[in-house]
Design a protein around this motif. Sequence first.
Motif, PDB file in Angstrom:
ATOM      1  N   ASN A  12       0.932  -1.116  -0.034  1.00 21.92           N
ATOM      2  CA  ASN A  12      -0.024  -0.019  -0.055  1.00 21.92           C
ATOM      3  C   ASN A  12       1.030   1.248  -0.038  1.00 21.92           C
ATOM      4  O   ASN A  12       0.708   2.084  -0.586  1.00 21.92           O
ATOM      5  N   LYS A  13       1.817   1.240   0.675  1.00 19.95           N
ATOM      6  CA  LYS A  13       2.983   2.298   0.895  1.00 19.95           C
ATOM      7  C   LYS A  13       3.589   2.542  -0.568  1.00 19.95           C
ATOM      8  O   LYS A  13       3.495   3.871  -1.206  1.00 19.95           O
ATOM      9  N   LEU A  14       4.105   1.614  -1.270  1.00 15.49           N
ATOM     10  CA  LEU A  14       4.412   1.779  -2.490  1.00 15.49           C
ATOM     11  C   LEU A  14       3.550   2.470  -3.557  1.00 15.49           C
ATOM     12  O   LEU A  14       3.772   3.026  -4.232  1.00 15.49           O
ATOM     13  N   PRO A  19       4.334   8.379  -9.268  1.00 14.64           N
ATOM     14  CA  PRO A  19       5.280   7.585 -10.223  1.00 14.64           C
ATOM     15  C   PRO A  19       6.583   8.468 -10.218  1.00 14.64           C
ATOM     16  O   PRO A  19       7.637   7.634 -10.484  1.00 14.64           O
ATOM     17  N   THR A  20       6.682   9.738  -9.862  1.00 10.16           N
ATOM     18  CA  THR A  20       7.964  10.369  -9.890  1.00 10.16           C
ATOM     19  C   THR A  20       8.755  10.361  -8.556  1.00 10.16           C
ATOM     20  O   THR A  20      10.247  10.677  -8.864  1.00 10.16           O
ATOM     21  N   ALA A  21       8.379   9.824  -7.569  1.00  9.65           N
ATOM     22  CA  ALA A  21       9.150   9.532  -6.493  1.00  9.65           C
ATOM     23  C   ALA A  21      10.304   8.526  -6.607  1.00  9.65           C
ATOM     24  O   ALA A  21      11.470   9.057  -6.221  1.00  9.65           O
ATOM     25  N   TRP A  24       9.981   1.414  -8.576  1.00 12.98           N
ATOM     26  CA  TRP A  24      10.039   0.271  -7.635  1.00 12.98           C
ATOM     27  C   TRP A  24       9.260  -0.989  -8.249  1.00 12.98           C
ATOM     28  O   TRP A  24       8.476  -0.927  -9.091  1.00 12.98           O
ATOM     29  N   SER A  25       9.445  -2.265  -7.793  1.00  8.78           N
ATOM     30  CA  SER A  25       8.829  -3.300  -7.902  1.00  8.78           C
ATOM     31  C   SER A  25       9.006  -4.252  -6.806  1.00  8.78           C
ATOM     32  O   SER A  25       9.790  -4.051  -5.686  1.00  8.78           O
ATOM     33  N   ILE A  26       8.001  -5.235  -6.498  1.00  7.43           N
ATOM     34  CA  ILE A  26       8.041  -5.971  -5.277  1.00  7.43           C
ATOM     35  C   ILE A  26       8.027  -7.429  -5.908  1.00  7.43           C
ATOM     36  O   ILE A  26       7.526  -7.899  -6.383  1.00  7.43           O
ATOM     37  N   TRP A 107       9.398  -4.750 -14.932  1.00  4.77           N
ATOM     38  CA  TRP A 107       8.579  -4.942 -13.765  1.00  4.77           C
ATOM     39  C   TRP A 107       8.512  -3.626 -12.825  1.00  4.77           C
ATOM     40  O   TRP A 107       7.940  -3.668 -11.657  1.00  4.77           O
ATOM     41  N   ILE A 108       8.806  -2.495 -13.659  1.00  2.00           N
ATOM     42  CA  ILE A 108       8.584  -1.318 -12.727  1.00  2.00           C
ATOM     43  C   ILE A 108       6.908  -1.041 -12.277  1.00  2.00           C
ATOM     44  O   ILE A 108       6.129  -1.282 -13.225  1.00  2.00           O
ATOM     45  N   PHE A 109       6.770  -0.630 -11.005  1.00  2.00           N
ATOM     46  CA  PHE A 109       5.443  -0.589 -10.348  1.00  2.00           C
ATOM     47  C   PHE A 109       4.506  -1.798 -10.332  1.00  2.00           C
ATOM     48  O   PHE A 109       3.369  -1.495 -10.387  1.00  2.00           O
ATOM     49  N   GLN A 110       5.235  -3.053 -10.212  1.00  2.85           N
ATOM     50  CA  GLN A 110       4.377  -4.047 -10.326  1.00  2.85           C
ATOM     51  C   GLN A 110       4.815  -5.289  -8.958  1.00  2.85           C
ATOM     52  O   GLN A 110       5.996  -5.009  -8.591  1.00  2.85           O
TER      53      GLN A 110
END
Length: 119
Positions: A12-14, A19-21, A24-26, A107-110
């Motif tokens: 939830n934090k991610l 998107p400019t911060a 990330w990916s998890i 995988w960015i943002f996923q």
Amino acid sequence: MRIFPEHRQTWNKLRSLPPTAMEWSILCPGFMHPLSQTTYPLASNATADNIDASASTPPDWSLKLMCVPLMGGYLNIMSQASAYGTTLEDNADFIAKDLLDGRESAWIFQKVGVKERRK
């Protein structure tokens, strides 16, 4: 799939970050085991090529038991979860290769589910 509820806060934090911060990916592996007792140097057969990955849903996930009333979701997870083991070293190489891809990462943002590739 929400097997590990302790990771919801991280997820939830991610997702709340603009998107400019940061990019990330998890990584969402199932159970992991060491490929060998020696962790350094990395075993020569450790490679990201040993892993299948997909975003949002686990790779090769089947909905075969979802038709069972009331228990279908539970049975579906329990029948497949044990097949999602990977090695620590293969995951480490997967992460390293993804970092090298930088902004070109697939995988960015996923959420990225992984499974040992069938040989």
